[in-house]
Design an enzyme around this catalytic site. Sequence first.
Site, PDB file in Angstrom:
ATOM      1  N   THR A 174       0.824  -1.203   0.000  1.00 47.46           N
ATOM      2  CA  THR A 174       0.000   0.000   0.000  1.00 47.46           C
ATOM      3  C   THR A 174       0.857   1.251   0.000  1.00 47.46           C
ATOM      4  O   THR A 174       2.031   1.222   0.403  1.00 47.46           O
ATOM      5  CB  THR A 174      -0.931   0.019   1.233  1.00 47.46           C
ATOM      6  OG1 THR A 174      -1.777   1.167   1.156  1.00 47.46           O
ATOM      7  CG2 THR A 174      -0.132   0.088   2.519  1.00 47.46           C
ATOM      8  N   GLY A 175       0.291   2.345  -0.471  1.00 49.70           N
ATOM      9  CA  GLY A 175       0.902   3.661  -0.360  1.00 49.70           C
ATOM     10  C   GLY A 175       2.297   3.759  -0.942  1.00 49.70           C
ATOM     11  O   GLY A 175       2.608   3.236  -2.009  1.00 49.70           O
TER      12      GLY A 175
ATOM     13  N   ARG B 250      -6.044   7.250   6.795  1.00 51.77           N
ATOM     14  CA  ARG B 250      -6.297   6.784   8.165  1.00 51.77           C
ATOM     15  C   ARG B 250      -6.998   5.424   8.170  1.00 51.77           C
ATOM     16  O   ARG B 250      -6.849   4.641   9.109  1.00 51.77           O
ATOM     17  CB  ARG B 250      -7.144   7.797   8.935  1.00 51.77           C
ATOM     18  CG  ARG B 250      -6.377   9.048   9.359  1.00 51.77           C
ATOM     19  CD  ARG B 250      -7.214   9.890  10.299  1.00 51.77           C
ATOM     20  NE  ARG B 250      -6.431  11.000  10.862  1.00 51.77           N
ATOM     21  CZ  ARG B 250      -6.760  11.625  11.984  1.00 51.77           C
ATOM     22  NH1 ARG B 250      -7.824  11.242  12.667  1.00 51.77           N
ATOM     23  NH2 ARG B 250      -6.013  12.618  12.429  1.00 51.77           N
TER      24      ARG B 250
ATOM     25  N   LYS C   4      -7.344   2.121   5.895  1.00 50.55           N
ATOM     26  CA  LYS C   4      -6.994   1.336   4.702  1.00 50.55           C
ATOM     27  C   LYS C   4      -6.768  -0.134   5.025  1.00 50.55           C
ATOM     28  O   LYS C   4      -7.125  -1.017   4.249  1.00 50.55           O
ATOM     29  CB  LYS C   4      -5.768   1.919   3.992  1.00 50.55           C
ATOM     30  CG  LYS C   4      -4.540   2.139   4.855  1.00 50.55           C
ATOM     31  CD  LYS C   4      -3.463   2.879   4.076  1.00 50.55           C
ATOM     32  CE  LYS C   4      -2.278   3.238   4.983  1.00 50.55           C
ATOM     33  NZ  LYS C   4      -1.267   4.044   4.268  1.00 50.55           N
TER      34      LYS C   4
ATOM     35  N   ILE D 198      -2.052   3.817  13.531  1.00 51.51           N
ATOM     36  CA  ILE D 198      -3.112   2.973  14.064  1.00 51.51           C
ATOM     37  C   ILE D 198      -3.137   1.616  13.360  1.00 51.51           C
ATOM     38  O   ILE D 198      -3.083   0.568  13.993  1.00 51.51           O
ATOM     39  CB  ILE D 198      -4.496   3.649  13.919  1.00 51.51           C
ATOM     40  CG1 ILE D 198      -4.500   4.998  14.650  1.00 51.51           C
ATOM     41  CG2 ILE D 198      -5.600   2.735  14.447  1.00 51.51           C
ATOM     42  CD1 ILE D 198      -4.213   4.900  16.132  1.00 51.51           C
TER      43      ILE D 198
ATOM     44  N   LYS E 257       0.271 -12.109  17.495  1.00 49.45           N
ATOM     45  CA  LYS E 257      -0.576 -13.014  18.279  1.00 49.45           C
ATOM     46  C   LYS E 257      -0.679 -14.366  17.597  1.00 49.45           C
ATOM     47  O   LYS E 257      -0.673 -15.412  18.266  1.00 49.45           O
ATOM     48  CB  LYS E 257      -1.966 -12.402  18.455  1.00 49.45           C
ATOM     49  CG  LYS E 257      -2.927 -13.315  19.203  1.00 49.45           C
ATOM     50  CD  LYS E 257      -4.261 -12.650  19.483  1.00 49.45           C
ATOM     51  CE  LYS E 257      -5.185 -13.624  20.239  1.00 49.45           C
ATOM     52  NZ  LYS E 257      -6.461 -12.980  20.635  1.00 49.45           N
TER      53      LYS E 257
ATOM     54  N   HIS F  87      34.240   7.243  42.576  1.00 47.00           N
ATOM     55  CA  HIS F  87      33.193   6.518  43.302  1.00 47.00           C
ATOM     56  C   HIS F  87      31.998   7.395  43.641  1.00 47.00           C
ATOM     57  O   HIS F  87      31.542   7.448  44.782  1.00 47.00           O
ATOM     58  CB  HIS F  87      33.771   5.875  44.560  1.00 47.00           C
ATOM     59  CG  HIS F  87      34.956   4.996  44.293  1.00 47.00           C
ATOM     60  ND1 HIS F  87      34.910   3.919  43.442  1.00 47.00           N
ATOM     61  CD2 HIS F  87      36.229   5.060  44.739  1.00 47.00           C
ATOM     62  CE1 HIS F  87      36.101   3.337  43.384  1.00 47.00           C
ATOM     63  NE2 HIS F  87      36.923   4.024  44.155  1.00 47.00           N
TER      64      HIS F  87
ATOM     65  N   GLU G 211      40.863   7.278  34.278  1.00 48.06           N
ATOM     66  CA  GLU G 211      39.971   6.342  33.596  1.00 48.06           C
ATOM     67  C   GLU G 211      39.296   6.994  32.390  1.00 48.06           C
ATOM     68  O   GLU G 211      39.243   6.423  31.308  1.00 48.06           O
ATOM     69  CB  GLU G 211      38.878   5.854  34.571  1.00 48.06           C
ATOM     70  CG  GLU G 211      39.348   4.836  35.572  1.00 48.06           C
ATOM     71  CD  GLU G 211      39.309   3.414  35.038  1.00 48.06           C
ATOM     72  OE1 GLU G 211      38.983   3.229  33.863  1.00 48.06           O
ATOM     73  OE2 GLU G 211      39.622   2.500  35.814  1.00 48.06           O
TER      74      GLU G 211
ATOM     75  N   ARG H 159      26.821  13.898  60.994  1.00 45.48           N
ATOM     76  CA  ARG H 159      27.356  15.054  60.267  1.00 45.48           C
ATOM     77  C   ARG H 159      28.719  15.489  60.789  1.00 45.48           C
ATOM     78  O   ARG H 159      29.597  15.873  60.012  1.00 45.48           O
ATOM     79  CB  ARG H 159      26.346  16.205  60.337  1.00 45.48           C
ATOM     80  CG  ARG H 159      26.647  17.347  59.369  1.00 45.48           C
ATOM     81  CD  ARG H 159      25.399  18.128  59.069  1.00 45.48           C
ATOM     82  NE  ARG H 159      24.424  17.307  58.373  1.00 45.48           N
ATOM     83  CZ  ARG H 159      24.436  17.083  57.051  1.00 45.48           C
ATOM     84  NH1 ARG H 159      25.370  17.637  56.295  1.00 45.48           N
ATOM     85  NH2 ARG H 159      23.523  16.318  56.498  1.00 45.48           N
TER      86      ARG H 159
ATOM     87  N   ARG I  28      17.648  22.477  51.123  1.00 47.07           N
ATOM     88  CA  ARG I  28      18.461  21.313  51.460  1.00 47.07           C
ATOM     89  C   ARG I  28      18.870  20.580  50.193  1.00 47.07           C
ATOM     90  O   ARG I  28      18.127  20.549  49.204  1.00 47.07           O
ATOM     91  CB  ARG I  28      17.648  20.364  52.355  1.00 47.07           C
ATOM     92  CG  ARG I  28      18.451  19.208  52.925  1.00 47.07           C
ATOM     93  CD  ARG I  28      17.560  18.269  53.719  1.00 47.07           C
ATOM     94  NE  ARG I  28      16.667  17.515  52.842  1.00 47.07           N
ATOM     95  CZ  ARG I  28      15.677  16.752  53.280  1.00 47.07           C
ATOM     96  NH1 ARG I  28      15.419  16.669  54.568  1.00 47.07           N
ATOM     97  NH2 ARG I  28      14.921  16.093  52.419  1.00 47.07           N
TER      98      ARG I  28
END
Length: 513
Positions: free
Chosen positions: A32-33, A62, A64, A125, A136, A274, A326, A435, A509
């Site tokens: 198609t198309g 949309r 077909k 779609i 399926k 790290h 590194e 802390r 914070r």
Amino acid sequence: MTKKALISVSDKTGIENFAKALVDQGVEIISTGGTKKVLDDAGVPTISIDEVTGFPEMMDGRVKTLHPKIHGGLLGRRDLDTHLQAMADHEIAPIDFVVVNLYPFKETILKPDVTEEDAIENIDIGGPSMLRSAAKNHAAVTVIVDPNDYDVVLTELDANNQTSLATRKRLAAKVFRHTAAYDALIANYLTDLVGETEPEKLTLTYELKQSLRYGENSHQDAAFYADALPKKYSIASAKQLHGKELSYNNIRDADAAIRIAREYQEPTVVALKHMNPCGIGTASTIFDAYMSAYEADSVSIFGGIVVLNRPVDEATAEKMSHIFLEIIIAPAFEEVALEILTKKKNIRLLTLGFSDTTSIQSETVSVLGGLLVQEQDMILEEPTEWQVVTKRQPTETELAALEFAWKAVKHVKSNAILLANDKQTVGIGAGQMNRVGSVKIAIEQAESAGKMAGAVLASDAFFPMSDSVEYAAKHGIKAIIQPGGSIKDQESIEMADQYGVTMLFTKVRHFRH
């Protein structure tokens, strides 16, 4: 009965040769198309969709393929007499191959000037419907969504005149991954469009970028997936120029390092080990910024990751070549700099654009059985809004150092304490259970390096009691920045006043777990 293949693809890579090979196998092509035109022009005989359905394409394409003669041909089970009888009664021919890929929704929404109308029109779609129907019924139907699978299918057809059930199952699974990812992009686009921030379903989709040799440790399997909608400022978008592949730990560390580098506009170098910075330096030139970062902790930088927010020049490359690193990440490498650094076989050199570092992205963290989602910590703070809560006001030099330190401490693992002057970090205490323990580590590092003179202290969260302030003051700290908000704030303020320390509250914070 003649086998049939339905072919309708937006990605036409290799489709002509594949279709010709099917025809050579005696397969009849339905198309198609634009796909049909390409195949017709290539001399591949095709039948149009409307010849099969007896129904014209309409509504600008949309409608077909949404027709019983298409989906009946895909879904009808060949092992059930009732299905075969229904197909015969309604003149529905079985379709044995489906080759479909979808409207370019992703490519459309990545365009900077995309309109909502364009995006909606590129929601496929019919394509997903055909793919799902065929997948399926993979017991009988071979469904292909990826041009990379053409050769596998042709090889099996050449050998056995049919595909194996194992291959059809694998291709069906790939189809459902493909359509799920496609729908996830659409769902996220529309969710963002309506401003929904906590949808009842979170749909994420990522694409395999790299299989990793192992994870954090050699006994752990790992892989690197990149966001399906690429983010310019990310390790996933960096270009590797030299060195072996990045490891799991390399990627985590590199990500942490570039997060820090984007905090600074002036020439800046971040050295990281790290997940924590071991040195951050700023200066008027990238060479001097590197030297500041290196001298901040010349021991820990060994084997680390270095990020520079300016191109690497010859002098900087020469200095960096003297130690083992590194990874080096920068916007670019001068030709001579690249020649110097590529002489080191194991170093990894990456380029990354620094022009789009401010876009706020959500970030996810996995937990057992779930996922945490939050905005990145990129709140825009104005130093003019910070509150001086002590008797002594900061000097201009102290204020510059406090601002530098505040940008950096948010990237240190909490409990986080960071000491700095106005151009470099000098002591970092990360990840301690209390802390004051982080304060002691940061000060010990700065003292051992002889860098306490003029150092200021930043704390990612409030001091629960005044012991941290007292310890810092007794070791020469004269300026502190912290969020405030403890029920014992006044005790910390009084302790600072007792030692002539200036202290600023930001009311924000910056925990980093």
